[in-house]
Design an enzyme around this catalytic site. Sequence first.
Site, PDB file in Angstrom:
ATOM      1  N   ARG A 202      -4.342  10.168   3.605  1.00 45.92           N
ATOM      2  CA  ARG A 202      -3.274  11.153   3.705  1.00 45.92           C
ATOM      3  C   ARG A 202      -2.305  11.023   2.559  1.00 45.92           C
ATOM      4  O   ARG A 202      -1.680  11.968   2.120  1.00 45.92           O
ATOM      5  CB  ARG A 202      -2.486  10.927   4.985  1.00 45.92           C
TER       6      ARG A 202
ATOM      7  N   ASP B 110      -4.444  12.492  12.242  1.00 44.18           N
ATOM      8  CA  ASP B 110      -5.339  11.333  12.370  1.00 44.18           C
ATOM      9  C   ASP B 110      -5.099  10.633  13.696  1.00 44.18           C
ATOM     10  O   ASP B 110      -4.441  11.180  14.582  1.00 44.18           O
ATOM     11  CB  ASP B 110      -5.158  10.372  11.189  1.00 44.18           C
TER      12      ASP B 110
ATOM     13  N   LYS C  33       0.843  -1.203   0.000  1.00 45.02           N
ATOM     14  CA  LYS C  33       0.000   0.000   0.000  1.00 45.02           C
ATOM     15  C   LYS C  33       0.870   1.243   0.000  1.00 45.02           C
ATOM     16  O   LYS C  33       0.668   2.188  -0.758  1.00 45.02           O
ATOM     17  CB  LYS C  33      -0.909   0.031   1.228  1.00 45.02           C
ATOM     18  N   ASN C  34       1.892   1.259   0.877  1.00 43.78           N
ATOM     19  CA  ASN C  34       2.697   2.468   1.063  1.00 43.78           C
ATOM     20  C   ASN C  34       3.696   2.711  -0.055  1.00 43.78           C
ATOM     21  O   ASN C  34       4.448   3.670  -0.015  1.00 43.78           O
ATOM     22  CB  ASN C  34       3.387   2.428   2.427  1.00 43.78           C
TER      23      ASN C  34
ATOM     24  N   ASP D   4       4.765   0.903  12.112  1.00 43.19           N
ATOM     25  CA  ASP D   4       3.534   0.210  11.704  1.00 43.19           C
ATOM     26  C   ASP D   4       3.428  -1.182  12.308  1.00 43.19           C
ATOM     27  O   ASP D   4       2.349  -1.765  12.340  1.00 43.19           O
ATOM     28  CB  ASP D   4       3.446   0.148  10.182  1.00 43.19           C
TER      29      ASP D   4
HETATM   30  C1  EPZ Z   1       4.251   6.875   5.958  1.00 34.44           C
HETATM   31  O1  EPZ Z   1       3.528   7.969   6.528  1.00 34.44           O
HETATM   32  C2  EPZ Z   1       3.290   5.678   5.958  1.00 34.44           C
HETATM   33  N1  EPZ Z   1       2.100   6.018   5.212  1.00 34.44           N
HETATM   34  C3  EPZ Z   1       2.892   5.326   7.390  1.00 34.44           C
HETATM   35  O2  EPZ Z   1       2.106   4.125   7.360  1.00 34.44           O
HETATM   36  C4  EPZ Z   1       4.147   5.021   8.188  1.00 34.44           C
HETATM   37  O3  EPZ Z   1       3.793   4.814   9.530  1.00 34.44           O
HETATM   38  C5  EPZ Z   1       5.107   6.235   8.123  1.00 34.44           C
HETATM   39  O4  EPZ Z   1       5.411   6.545   6.751  1.00 34.44           O
HETATM   40  C6  EPZ Z   1       6.420   5.964   8.836  1.00 34.44           C
HETATM   41  O5  EPZ Z   1       7.024   4.829   8.344  1.00 34.44           O
HETATM   42  C7  EPZ Z   1       2.142   5.953   3.863  1.00 34.44           C
HETATM   43  O6  EPZ Z   1       3.155   5.686   3.234  1.00 34.44           O
HETATM   44  C8  EPZ Z   1       0.870   6.241   3.153  1.00 34.44           C
HETATM   45  P1  EPZ Z   1       6.473  10.373   7.757  1.00 34.44           P
HETATM   46  P2  EPZ Z   1       4.087   9.469   6.402  1.00 34.44           P
HETATM   47  O7  EPZ Z   1       6.390  11.548   6.865  1.00 34.44           O
HETATM   48  O8  EPZ Z   1       4.733   9.651   5.082  1.00 34.44           O
HETATM   49  C9  EPZ Z   1       6.509  13.823  11.134  1.00 34.44           C
HETATM   50  C10 EPZ Z   1       0.182   2.771   7.674  1.00 34.44           C
HETATM   51  O9  EPZ Z   1      -0.355   2.248   8.665  1.00 34.44           O
HETATM   52  N2  EPZ Z   1       6.550  14.781  10.004  1.00 34.44           N
HETATM   53  O10 EPZ Z   1       7.666   9.517   7.686  1.00 34.44           O
HETATM   54  O11 EPZ Z   1       3.007  10.394   6.782  1.00 34.44           O
HETATM   55  C11 EPZ Z   1       5.177  13.081  11.199  1.00 34.44           C
HETATM   56  O12 EPZ Z   1       4.202  13.813  11.890  1.00 34.44           O
HETATM   57  C12 EPZ Z   1       0.723   4.219   7.753  1.00 34.44           C
HETATM   58  O13 EPZ Z   1       0.314   2.204   6.588  1.00 34.44           O
HETATM   59  C13 EPZ Z   1       6.576  16.131  10.274  1.00 34.44           C
HETATM   60  O14 EPZ Z   1       6.549  16.543  11.439  1.00 34.44           O
HETATM   61  O15 EPZ Z   1       5.197   9.441   7.565  1.00 34.44           O
HETATM   62  C14 EPZ Z   1       5.581  11.801  11.921  1.00 34.44           C
HETATM   63  O16 EPZ Z   1       5.565  12.015  13.306  1.00 34.44           O
HETATM   64  C15 EPZ Z   1       0.505   4.834   9.103  1.00 34.44           C
HETATM   65  N3  EPZ Z   1       6.635  17.002   9.249  1.00 34.44           N
HETATM   66  C16 EPZ Z   1       6.994  11.570  11.407  1.00 34.44           C
HETATM   67  O17 EPZ Z   1       7.473  12.802  10.912  1.00 34.44           O
HETATM   68  C17 EPZ Z   1       6.656  16.588   7.930  1.00 34.44           C
HETATM   69  O18 EPZ Z   1       6.688  17.423   7.017  1.00 34.44           O
HETATM   70  C18 EPZ Z   1       7.093  10.512  10.306  1.00 34.44           C
HETATM   71  O19 EPZ Z   1       6.239  10.887   9.263  1.00 34.44           O
HETATM   72  C19 EPZ Z   1       6.617  15.203   7.669  1.00 34.44           C
HETATM   73  C20 EPZ Z   1       6.566  14.301   8.720  1.00 34.44           C
END
Ligand code: EPZ
Length: 424
Positions: A92, A116, A22-23, A304
């Site tokens: 998202r 979320d 999915k990701n 995850d």
């Molecule tokens: C991706 O989310 C995945 N989703 C998530 O899987 C996964 O948990 C996550 O990466 C971490 O591995 C998809 O790919 C659709 P991040 P993403 O940007 O891209 C903070 C599932 O269950 N952050 O790596 O949103 C953020 O708030 C889902 O399949 C900022 O603060 O994750 C988080 O605390 C859940 N500012 C952390 O970084 C930003 O501009 C990691 O977020 C970007 C992120």
Amino acid sequence: MDRFVVRGGARLAGTVSVSGAKNSVLKLMAAALLAEGTTVLANVPDILDVTVMGEVLRRLGCDVVRGKATVSITVPEMPGHEADYDLVRRIRASIAVLGPLVARCGEAKVALPGGDAIGSRGLDMHVAGLIKLGASVVSEHGYLIARAPRLVGAAVWLDFPSVGATENLLMASALAQGTTIIDNAAREPEIVDLCVMLQRMGAHIGGLGTSTLEVQGVEALHPVEHHTVPDRIVAGTWAVAAVMTRGDVTVLGGRPEHLEMPLDKLAQAGAVVEPLEGGFRVAMDRRPTAVDLVTLPYPGFATDFQPLFLGLNTVAEGTSMITENVFESRWMFVNELVRLGADVRTDGHHAVVRGREQLSGAPVTAHDIRAGAGLVLAGLVADGVTEVADVHHIDRGYEGFVEKLVALGAVVRRETAPVEPWLG
Ligand code: EPZ
């Protein structure tokens, strides 16, 4: 508002296959926007999020056709540049159209997806990176609006190896003028999969799988055919299910090299983990031993997997500590586990789990994809019946979850709750 009715006690045994991630596939679909013409993705999971992403692309003027484990996306010469709220708030991942649209159309207007159940989910690194590449970015009326006649390559340092920010900047810089360096980039297998597809489209990218990605921008990219990397989170879910139910499961399609940390933790818990041609086998013949966990970006222990392993520890021998470093509020799931009789205490980034011999079945609610799957697994080892509500969250990320569980010997069924009459 479907729910799953789970009767505890079955030992899972047999073979289950895993399809594409999915990701990864959601970002590959967004990357198709970077080139006029038809891109075809294979090994596409039959999950809700793919359907919604397809709808996002249709609203941008693309022709999207789903086939058996495939999706073909025909992108017009100039796609639309606005991704609206009612779709973006449903997944998202649709924020991944931001980079491709500003790079292809010179403008992108994407609704802010908001937070979320697992965290505030900021976008500041996406925005800061695009500004570094020369875009003007404003947030107004609930939308992020990015504009740039042509993006210009630059050195971008990410404060945290964000998956989403790395992907958006990768796709944006592929059509930028000059060279972009993305430092402290995310290294997940899904990022590598996106890089490979972009390279096939004609992009020049170096440093795949490392925390420094170098992108030489090009004038234009072309459509391709691409096979999506397998879903390591789904593969890991089946491995945890085998251990919790003291079963013996072969996971076909899962790549053990993408699952080193979780499979190592399962071995520490007492499981037999055996790599196989085209997959791996996990078997357990006793009560698992509790394992401590610290979630980190890849190749660390993926956040995850946290809800799944927390569930495992609730029935394991001993006490464990789980530290969640990626999402600040990924504990909502704990209250539901406590309803099943689990002994879990949380404080800030930490959860302490005291393993119990047995959980007891109860009605619970899924608040997100992984928490939902974790509750079904907990129901498999609880005494009596567990009803998991709001399973649309699970359908977002797990293809044929009930059917595959039943094929492994679980006693689970999907029930479609009657729609309550409107009392006005
Ligand atoms: C991706 O989310 C995945 N989703 C998530 O899987 C996964 O948990 C996550 O990466 C971490 O591995 C998809 O790919 C659709 P991040 P993403 O940007 O891209 C903070 C599932 O269950 N952050 O790596 O949103 C953020 O708030 C889902 O399949 C900022 O603060 O994750 C988080 O605390 C859940 N500012 C952390 O970084 C930003 O501009 C990691 O977020 C970007 C992120």
